[in-house]
Design an enzyme around this catalytic site. Structure first.
Site, PDB file in Angstrom:
ATOM      1  N   GLY B  40       0.829  -1.204   0.000  1.00 16.34           N
ATOM      2  CA  GLY B  40       0.000   0.000   0.000  1.00 16.34           C
ATOM      3  C   GLY B  40       0.860   1.249   0.000  1.00 16.34           C
ATOM      4  N   LEU B  43      -1.005   7.422   2.368  1.00  8.22           N
ATOM      5  CA  LEU B  43      -0.209   8.239   3.294  1.00  8.22           C
ATOM      6  C   LEU B  43       0.636   7.376   4.214  1.00  8.22           C
ATOM      7  CD1 LEU B  43      -2.745  11.034   4.256  1.00  8.22           C
ATOM      8  CD2 LEU B  43      -0.774  11.208   2.739  1.00  8.22           C
ATOM      9  N   ALA B  44       0.019   6.358   4.826  1.00  7.90           N
ATOM     10  CA  ALA B  44       0.752   5.548   5.799  1.00  7.90           C
ATOM     11  C   ALA B  44       1.849   4.737   5.112  1.00  7.90           C
ATOM     12  CB  ALA B  44      -0.212   4.632   6.543  1.00  7.90           C
ATOM     13  N   GLY B  45       1.511   4.068   4.028  1.00 10.19           N
ATOM     14  CA  GLY B  45       2.481   3.200   3.363  1.00 10.19           C
ATOM     15  C   GLY B  45       3.622   3.971   2.731  1.00 10.19           C
ATOM     16  N   HIS B 266     -20.565   9.079   6.357  1.00  8.10           N
ATOM     17  CA  HIS B 266     -20.282  10.517   6.289  1.00  8.10           C
ATOM     18  C   HIS B 266     -21.548  11.281   5.914  1.00  8.10           C
ATOM     19  CE1 HIS B 266     -18.433  14.292   5.285  1.00  8.10           C
ATOM     20  NE2 HIS B 266     -17.241  13.830   5.640  1.00  8.10           N
ATOM     21  N   SER B 284     -16.777  17.709   1.006  1.00  9.96           N
ATOM     22  CA  SER B 284     -15.959  17.838   2.213  1.00  9.96           C
ATOM     23  C   SER B 284     -16.717  18.407   3.405  1.00  9.96           C
ATOM     24  CB  SER B 284     -14.780  18.759   1.929  1.00  9.96           C
ATOM     25  OG  SER B 284     -14.157  19.122   3.138  1.00  9.96           O
ATOM     26  N   ARG B 330     -19.555  13.538  12.699  1.00  7.02           N
ATOM     27  CA  ARG B 330     -20.152  12.875  11.535  1.00  7.02           C
ATOM     28  C   ARG B 330     -21.247  11.880  11.884  1.00  7.02           C
ATOM     29  NH1 ARG B 330     -14.557  11.956   8.071  1.00  7.02           N
ATOM     30  NH2 ARG B 330     -14.327  14.154   7.554  1.00  7.02           N
ATOM     31  N   HIS B 401     -18.013   5.904   4.300  1.00  2.00           N
ATOM     32  CA  HIS B 401     -16.869   6.748   3.958  1.00  2.00           C
ATOM     33  C   HIS B 401     -15.547   6.242   4.518  1.00  2.00           C
ATOM     34  CE1 HIS B 401     -14.543  10.325   3.206  1.00  2.00           C
ATOM     35  NE2 HIS B 401     -14.342  10.547   4.471  1.00  2.00           N
ATOM     36  N   GLU B 425      -5.575   3.493   7.998  1.00  2.00           N
ATOM     37  CA  GLU B 425      -6.967   3.054   8.114  1.00  2.00           C
ATOM     38  C   GLU B 425      -7.068   1.541   8.295  1.00  2.00           C
ATOM     39  OE1 GLU B 425      -9.474   4.332   4.875  1.00  2.00           O
ATOM     40  OE2 GLU B 425     -11.292   3.519   5.774  1.00  2.00           O
TER      41      GLU B 425
END
Lengths: 277, 637
Positions: B40, B43-45, B266, B284, B330, B401, B425
């Site tokens: 992946g 962002l994290a990967g 969401h 958004s 949310r 979401h 996530e």
């Protein structure tokens, strides 16, 4: 409404491709173009036929995955939109629609409408970054940046890397893509230490990948789903020229990144153009 | 199964600092002997890959996309939270921590959330240094906006495309390492199984989507940063490719799956229209800074919005939650929208929509200001619906979401399977039963840039460098199973498309396990899912073969996993006999219709352990102990 599609089908890079005609009899004008293709694919799969391979992911115009040349225009008839944001209300009942892949030497075809755009990744790998490691960075507010500068950098940074600029250009040039990154980083104070080196390395890699040169058709700007301005190409050319004059000539294409499928072409006014086949 | 969260001792505020001083280190000369596989490139990967490669570890990265930049983090619109307190409005690490913990309805691990709030400060600095063009004020300093569930302004943003810019920052850092030869990057590479040997995660089996080739890659550790599973609902705001396969395969190899029923619906998405839609589009949450949410007071009121005078409008969020108003979190805003639509007051096609109206904001600030803040979102809405939101209020409705549930991890972000780390996530750890807006980007980058770089050392330092040979028995066995499964899918040659079965599953889940759940409905879902699975394995049509690009095959494999995973999701929802955050059991609500938690019975993490085919998974519980915070009723009134 009803439309007739002429779709490029090609099993893989080695086989011959051809346009195949399909009827889509029940099109809702509120459908997106890709949803219309989904409906057709569902029908094909239901019949046990291979569906049309095409690229998509986010379906909201930001991931840059979708492509398609629709009636000769990359991303279709709407300006400032990616293919996934094109809606059938832009077409008419009875329309004949031609759907083809991005065509460029640097984007080899994989199947049907899917092409390999990894050349773009290799251009970024060559220099499209600021060389900072994780950690040890100063507080974000120690570096004030004028709002106008940041906005301009953001205009360039908005590029989604889809490749429409290349598909639209008669020379299959990637100048808009490369210029967008060179300008985004070169406009900001963070990008200054490597500014010259970045421009030279990215341009060298762009040439090595087999993209053509720019000869000011400006088709790229017209096709760009993010409406990135060709001004940035001029910006990059100035940076590149300055870099050639001030930096020692140590940059070689690639620099560790794999070179793409095409032979090396020089990046100067006398370089051969790469017209689309 | 033993679930040791390995939370360090000492006061909450100094745990992470002490951990970093105490954690075992791997010397620079030894780092290159270790190979880390990262799946992946969101962002994290991407952040983890860049950071670990900079530190000197051997890193191999895998993505099923054609480029690492396509990961779905790219689509995050609104922003990223950080406790910088640049606005001088009373923010602090403690406040961000508390808002996040409360936002998650006290169902997350206190120590992880505190660390997240601490690390948030570094993320902004890191991204600025990379050249991320965050919004600025005229004086040149960083700008902020507000998001739901907070009374301070702590969200940093890049127009309406913050996720794109943060991901490109991480992608560029990753690309730099690829260019320098420190990372081997595999694109079009889909992980289809985890290789476990000697009870440790030792590698992955990957299919090259262009050629169909199946092969094993082995390493000293495996990091999954493969995102969430909202697409189990068929219609969600996630990109088409997002799927549960990597984490679900790891679950079937022994990793515990935690809190699968914590799914986020969401509140502000463009409503469904037609049967042909494959995904929904988010508007958004930042729009709720200036947009006011309303429906007509009377259910019979069918006038166009501009002809409904103010006294006939119900600004229900402002009425129900006066202190947070339109910026209610949310889960709460979604349920409120469902409530007014259930009362017959919904607007638009099928009565499943509410207005998000900018007229007052434009009258106050001028259209130009609204255009500058949200221009691209307004354009996107206009393109999709054909309606101009500068003239007519937007119509919105909740949609799946984000998923707070994910693979169980300890404080080191390691799963119960040694050597398997899970970031972003894909893990369960930081958002409890509901995530606040602008916190997903924060968590992805915190995990990738600043946490895994320390915590992976805690495992590798105890392990001799060296990995399984790619032709070891465990690799060959796992490859064989992957190949058999693919041949089986291709050999069914039935009548139904994977899409139609997935669509049916999604409808079932949305009705029975969506915004509101009850025992009867969940039991019905648990009966319906196996029947759908049966239908898939006997009647799915997947044309073509496995030897080249076959998108129908890729998708069918993912749907097959959803058809098993959905059962786990419903089982978890049935077992958690309380309401909390996004998990709303109709049997458990206050008189005012808010979620009623049962801390005495359910203050724990549900970590499900695979028990074998056709066997009910085992429930393991990690009790949630709060050292500094006393869980209270979550009120936004």
């Amino acid at each position: 409404m009803r439309v007739t599609l002429h779709v490029w089908r090609q099993k893989n890079a080695r086989s011959e491709g051809k346009l195949v005609t399909y009827q889509v009899p029940q099109v809702d004008p509120d459908m997106s173009f890709l949803e219309m293709l989904d409906v057709l694919n569902e029908e094909l799969v239901g019949k046990g036929e291979e569906p049309i391979a095409f690229d998509y992911d986010c379906r909201e115009g930001i991931c840059g995955t979708c492509s398609l040349v629709i009636n000769g225009r990359p991303h279709g008839p709407e300006g400032g939109a990616a293919t996934c944001q094109v809606y059938m209300r832009n077409f008419h009942d009875g329309d004949e629609i031609y759907i083809e892949p991005w065509r460029a030497r640097a984007f080899p075809l994989i199947k049907d409408l899917v092409v390999d755009r990894s050349a773009f990744d290799r251009v970024i790998q060559a220099g499209g970054f600021v060389s900072v490691n994780t950690g040890g960075t100063p507080d974000g507010n120690t570096l004030p940046i004028a709002k106008t500068t940041q906005e301009k950098a953001m205009d360039a940074a908005a590029c989604i890397g889809c490749g429409a600029c290349v598909a639209a250009c008669p020379n299959a040039s990637a100048m808009l893509f490369v210029a967008a990154k060179v300008s985004h980083l070169g406009l900001l104070p963070q990008g200054q230490p490597e500014r010259a080196r970045r421009a030279r390395k990215m341009v060298a890699q762009m040439d090595a990948e087999g993209f053509g040169n720019c000869s000011n058709y400006f088709e790229c700007e017209a096709a760009c789903p993010k409406e990135i301005s060709v001004e940035f190409i001029a910006w990059m050319n100035r940076d590149y020229l300055k870099a050639r004059l001030t930096e020692p000539d140590t940059v070689t294409p690639g620099m560790g990144a794999k070179v793409g499928p095409s032979p090396v072409a020089g990046h100067d006014a006398t370089a051969k153009k790469h017209p689309v086949a | 199964m033993e679930l040791d969260a390995k939370v360090p001792g000492g006061p909450l505020e100094t745990k992470w600092e002490r951990y970093r001083s105490d954690v075992k280190l791997v010397s620079p000369g030894n780092k290159r002997k270790y190979k880390v596989l990262i799946v992946g490139t969101g962002l994290a990967g991407a952040a983890a890959a860049a950071t670990l490669a900079e530190l000197g570890y051997g890193v191999e990265v895998f993505t099923f996309h054609d480029s690492p930049r396509r990961a779905h983090s790219i689509a995050a619109q609104g922003g990223i939270n950080a406790a910088k307190n640049y606005q001088n409005d009373g923010d602090s690490v403690w406040r961000l921590f508390y808002d996040t913990l409360k936002g998650g309805d006290f169902r997350s691990r206190e120590a992880n959330v505190y660390r997240l709030a601490e690390v948030s400060l570094n993320i902004i600095d890191q991204c600025v240094a990379q050249g991320v063009p965050f919004a600025r004020e005229y004086g040149g300093l960083l700008a902020n906006r507000s998001f739901g569930g907070a009374q301070v302004s702590r969200t940093f943003y890049c127009r309406g495309q913050t996720g794109q810019q943060l991901l490109l920052g991480a992608y560029q850092a990753l690309s730099r390492q690829v260019g320098e030869g420190r990372i081997a990057l595999h694109t079009y590479a889909e992980m289809l199984d985890l290789i476990v040997d000697d009870r440790k995660a030792q590698g992955i089996v990957v299919r090259d989507l262009r050629t169909g080739a199946i092969r094993s890659y082995t390493g000293d550790a495996v990091i999954l940063a493969t995102g969430g599973y909202s697409n189990v609902f068929y219609l969600s705001t996630n990109a088409a490719g997002c799927n549960v396969t990597a984490t679900f395969r790891a679950y079937k190899r022994g990793a515990a799956f935690a809190n699968p029923c914590y799914t986020q619906i969401h509140p502000t998405c463009i409503p469904v229209r037609g049967d042909y839609q494959k995904k929904l589009t988010l508007m958004s949450e930042s729009l709720r800074n200036d947009g006011r949410v309303w429906v007509p007071k009377e259910s019979a009121d069918r006038r166009p919005p501009d002809q409904v005078p103010d006294p006939d409008r119900d600004y229900y969020l402002e009425r129900m939650y006066p202190s947070y108003g339109n910026l209610a979190p949310r889960d709460i805003a979604s349920r409120a929208a469902k409530k007014v639509c259930d009362e017959g007051r919904g607007v638009g096609e099928g009565g499943r929509g509410v207005y998000l109206d900018f007229q007052d904001a434009m009258a106050r600030a001028g259209e130009a200001v609204i255009r500058e803040k949200y221009g691209n979102l307004f354009d996107m809405y206009h393109e999709i619906t054909g309606e101009d939101p500068y003239r007519v209020p937007m119509r919105i409705y909740p949609a799946p979401h984000y998923t707070m549930g994910g693979l169980w991890v300890d404080y080191n972000l390691m799963s119960n399977l040694p050597g398997l780390f899970v970031l972003g996530e894909a893990n369960f750890s930081d958002h409890g039963a509901n995530r606040l807006g602008a916190s997903a980007l924060m968590q992805g980058l915190a995990d990738g840039y600043f946490i895994i770089s320390y915590t992976i050392g805690s495992y590798l330092a105890t392990k001799k460098a060296g990995r399984l040979a790619a032709d070891a028995a465990a690799c060959r066995q796992t490859e064989q199973e992957v190949k058999q499964r693919i041949s089986r899918i291709l050999s069914i040659k039935g009548k139904r498309t994977a899409t139609s079965i997935h669509h049916e599953l999604g409808k079932l889940l949305w009705d029975r396990c969506g915004m509101a759940r009850n025992e009867q409905g969940l039991k019905k879902a648990l009966q319906g899912i196996p029947a759908l699975r049966e239908e898939f394995w006997h009647n799915v049509s997947v044309p073509g073969d496995g030897d080249d690009l076959n998108q129908a095959l890729e998708y069918a494999g993912r749907v097959a996993d959803y058809l098993e995973f959905a059962e786990l999701l419903c089982l978890d929802a049935l077992t958690r006999n309380e309401s909390c955050g996004g998990h709303f059991r109709e049997e458990h609500q206050t008189l005012e219709g808010e979620a009623r938690r049962d801390d005495e019975q359910y203050s724990f993490v549900s970590a499900w352990e695979y028990a074998g085919p056709d066997k009910s998974p085992a429930l393991n519980k990690e009790p949630l102990r709060f050292q500094r915070v006393h869980p209270s009723e979550r009120s936004y009134k």
